[in-house]
Scaffold this motif. Structure first.
Motif, mmCIF file in Angstrom:
data_model
loop_
_atom_site.group_PDB
_atom_site.id
_atom_site.type_symbol
_atom_site.label_atom_id
_atom_site.label_comp_id
_atom_site.label_asym_id
_atom_site.label_seq_id
_atom_site.Cartn_x
_atom_site.Cartn_y
_atom_site.Cartn_z
ATOM 1 N N HIS A 76 44.462 9.306 -24.212
ATOM 2 C CA HIS A 76 45.552 8.835 -23.362
ATOM 3 C C HIS A 76 45.864 9.923 -22.330
ATOM 4 O O HIS A 76 46.399 10.974 -22.669
ATOM 5 N N LEU A 77 45.508 9.656 -21.082
ATOM 6 C CA LEU A 77 45.741 10.631 -20.021
ATOM 7 C C LEU A 77 47.196 10.617 -19.572
ATOM 8 O O LEU A 77 47.820 11.659 -19.384
ATOM 9 N N THR A 78 47.723 9.414 -19.368
ATOM 10 C CA THR A 78 49.122 9.221 -18.991
ATOM 11 C C THR A 78 49.664 8.042 -19.793
ATOM 12 O O THR A 78 48.953 7.461 -20.615
ATOM 13 N N LYS A 79 50.898 7.688 -19.540
ATOM 14 C CA LYS A 79 51.522 6.590 -20.276
ATOM 15 C C LYS A 79 50.769 5.279 -20.095
ATOM 16 O O LYS A 79 50.690 4.463 -21.017
ATOM 17 N N ASP A 80 50.190 5.085 -18.909
ATOM 18 C CA ASP A 80 49.512 3.819 -18.639
ATOM 19 C C ASP A 80 48.036 3.983 -18.289
ATOM 20 O O ASP A 80 47.426 3.095 -17.704
ATOM 21 N N ARG A 81 47.452 5.120 -18.634
ATOM 22 C CA ARG A 81 46.035 5.335 -18.342
ATOM 23 C C ARG A 81 45.315 5.874 -19.573
ATOM 24 O O ARG A 81 45.614 6.955 -20.064
ATOM 25 N N THR A 82 44.355 5.084 -20.067
ATOM 26 C CA THR A 82 43.570 5.453 -21.248
ATOM 27 C C THR A 82 42.091 5.423 -20.899
ATOM 28 O O THR A 82 41.647 4.584 -20.112
ATOM 29 N N ILE A 83 41.337 6.348 -21.477
ATOM 30 C CA ILE A 83 39.891 6.377 -21.261
ATOM 31 C C ILE A 83 39.175 6.474 -22.605
ATOM 32 O O ILE A 83 39.775 6.819 -23.629
ATOM 33 N N LEU A 84 37.889 6.161 -22.586
ATOM 34 C CA LEU A 84 37.009 6.428 -23.716
ATOM 35 C C LEU A 84 36.175 7.644 -23.329
ATOM 36 O O LEU A 84 35.449 7.616 -22.333
ATOM 37 N N LEU A 85 36.306 8.718 -24.094
ATOM 38 C CA LEU A 85 35.644 9.979 -23.768
ATOM 39 C C LEU A 85 34.437 10.191 -24.674
ATOM 40 O O LEU A 85 34.546 10.160 -25.897
ATOM 41 N N ASN A 86 33.266 10.416 -24.050
ATOM 42 C CA ASN A 86 32.023 10.657 -24.785
ATOM 43 C C ASN A 86 31.657 12.130 -24.755
ATOM 44 O O ASN A 86 31.728 12.771 -23.709
ATOM 45 N N ASP A 87 31.255 12.656 -25.894
ATOM 46 C CA ASP A 87 30.732 14.016 -25.978
ATOM 47 C C ASP A 87 29.235 13.912 -26.233
ATOM 48 O O ASP A 87 28.812 13.426 -27.281
ATOM 49 N N THR A 88 28.416 14.348 -25.274
ATOM 50 C CA THR A 88 26.961 14.202 -25.396
ATOM 51 C C THR A 88 26.314 15.495 -25.875
ATOM 52 O O THR A 88 26.935 16.556 -25.894
ATOM 53 N N VAL A 89 25.048 15.403 -26.247
ATOM 54 C CA VAL A 89 24.292 16.567 -26.710
ATOM 55 C C VAL A 89 24.205 17.606 -25.592
ATOM 56 O O VAL A 89 24.092 17.267 -24.414
ATOM 57 N N GLY A 90 24.301 18.885 -25.958
ATOM 58 C CA GLY A 90 24.259 19.951 -24.965
ATOM 59 C C GLY A 90 22.898 20.088 -24.315
ATOM 60 O O GLY A 90 21.863 19.950 -24.969
ATOM 61 N N PHE A 91 22.889 20.366 -23.013
ATOM 62 C CA PHE A 91 21.637 20.560 -22.292
ATOM 63 C C PHE A 91 21.094 21.952 -22.595
ATOM 64 O O PHE A 91 21.847 22.883 -22.851
ATOM 65 N N ILE A 92 19.776 22.097 -22.537
ATOM 66 C CA ILE A 92 19.163 23.414 -22.692
ATOM 67 C C ILE A 92 17.987 23.534 -21.739
ATOM 68 O O ILE A 92 17.480 22.544 -21.221
ATOM 69 N N ARG A 201 44.146 16.555 -17.155
ATOM 70 C CA ARG A 201 44.522 15.166 -17.439
ATOM 71 C C ARG A 201 44.962 14.448 -16.159
ATOM 72 O O ARG A 201 44.556 13.310 -15.899
ATOM 73 N N SER A 202 45.783 15.119 -15.369
ATOM 74 C CA SER A 202 46.266 14.519 -14.119
ATOM 75 C C SER A 202 45.116 14.269 -13.152
ATOM 76 O O SER A 202 45.058 13.228 -12.484
ATOM 77 N N LYS A 203 44.192 15.225 -13.090
ATOM 78 C CA LYS A 203 43.047 15.086 -12.186
ATOM 79 C C LYS A 203 42.164 13.917 -12.610
ATOM 80 O O LYS A 203 41.686 13.137 -11.776
ATOM 81 N N LEU A 204 41.951 13.788 -13.916
ATOM 82 C CA LEU A 204 41.143 12.679 -14.430
ATOM 83 C C LEU A 204 41.797 11.336 -14.111
ATOM 84 O O LEU A 204 41.129 10.395 -13.674
ATOM 85 N N ALA A 205 43.097 11.263 -14.333
ATOM 86 C CA ALA A 205 43.817 10.013 -14.086
ATOM 87 C C ALA A 205 43.735 9.611 -12.617
ATOM 88 O O ALA A 205 43.606 8.423 -12.287
ATOM 89 N N SER A 206 43.790 10.594 -11.723
ATOM 90 C CA SER A 206 43.755 10.295 -10.292
ATOM 91 C C SER A 206 42.364 9.887 -9.817
ATOM 92 O O SER A 206 42.216 9.266 -8.764
ATOM 93 N N CYS A 207 41.336 10.235 -10.599
ATOM 94 C CA CYS A 207 39.957 9.922 -10.208
ATOM 95 C C CYS A 207 39.502 8.551 -10.695
ATOM 96 O O CYS A 207 38.428 8.081 -10.306
ATOM 97 N N LEU A 208 40.294 7.926 -11.560
ATOM 98 C CA LEU A 208 39.868 6.648 -12.149
ATOM 99 C C LEU A 208 40.704 5.483 -11.627
ATOM 100 O O LEU A 208 41.817 5.667 -11.165
#
Length: 208
Positions: A76-92, A201-208
């Motif tokens: 939950h980024l803000t009161k009215d903004r939710t995302i699904l966050l994926n954590d992927t395998v690290g690059f090498i 969080r604010s930056k993410l919310a503004s980008c979506l």
């Protein structure tokens, strides 16, 4: 022999992960919630950031492929903004040939993401090189134009020539001014201490 056995196990595990994630992606599409994916060189702090943003426990390990199965958490980024966050395998760099195809298969998650968060361990002496490797990999995957925020992580570990920890606020301003990217697409944080996370969080919310 031990290395060969380890590679074989990883290859088989990655095949299983690929099948499972295909099913998960179908479910997420139905939800209508935007997906954001964490990318970065191994040990950049992606899992720590995932844990900090989502408030849930994820495995954090200082070893290659600590995150094999891409995790998904609701954030939950803000009161009215939710995302699904994926954590992927690290690059090498110089991935073993036997793992290249399977490794990239796990990155199919990135094709579903509306936004990428490129996590960089800014305290690492090879931070620039590691960031370039991630950029090159994303380009190979055809994702160089995907909207992206670069997160300069572990800012709390940077020290001056005397070994003294630098004030994070002052350091962040200096880093951002020399990063060569638009201010809207870059953010300095410490996922471990929580410094800078609200701005992220604010930056993410503004980008979506």
């Amino acid at each position: 022999r031990l290395v060969r056995r380890r590679i074989t196990k990883l290859t088989n595990d990655l095949k299983t992960v690929r099948k499972q994630r295909s099913l998960y992606r179908r479910r997420r599409r139905r939800s209508g919630i935007p997906t954001v994916a964490l990318v970065g060189y191994t040990n950049a702090g992606k899992s720590t950031l995932m844990r900090a943003l989502s408030g849930t426990k994820t495995y954090v390990g200082d070893k290659l492929f600590a995150t094999l199965d891409p995790l998904t958490r609701r954030v939950h980024l803000t009161k009215d903004r939710t995302i699904l966050l994926n954590d992927t395998v690290g690059f090498i760099q110089k991935l073993p040939t036997q793992l290249v195809v399977s490794f990239r298969a796990t990155l199919e998650e990135l094709e579903e993401a509306s936004l990428l968060i490129h996590v960089v361990d800014i305290s690492h002496p090879q931070a620039s090189t590691q960031a370039e490797i991630v950029d090159d990999t994303l380009k190979d995957l055809g994702l160089e134009e995907r909207p992206r925020i670069t997160v300069l992580n572990k800012i709390d570990l940077l020290t001056d020539s005397n070994g003294e920890v630098i004030n994070s606020e002052d350091l962040a301003q200096e880093l951002l001014s020399y990063a060569g990217q638009p201010p809207a697409s870059i953010c300095a944080i410490s996922a471990e201490t929580g410094w800078g996370l609200e701005k992220l969080r604010s930056k993410l919310a503004s980008c979506l």
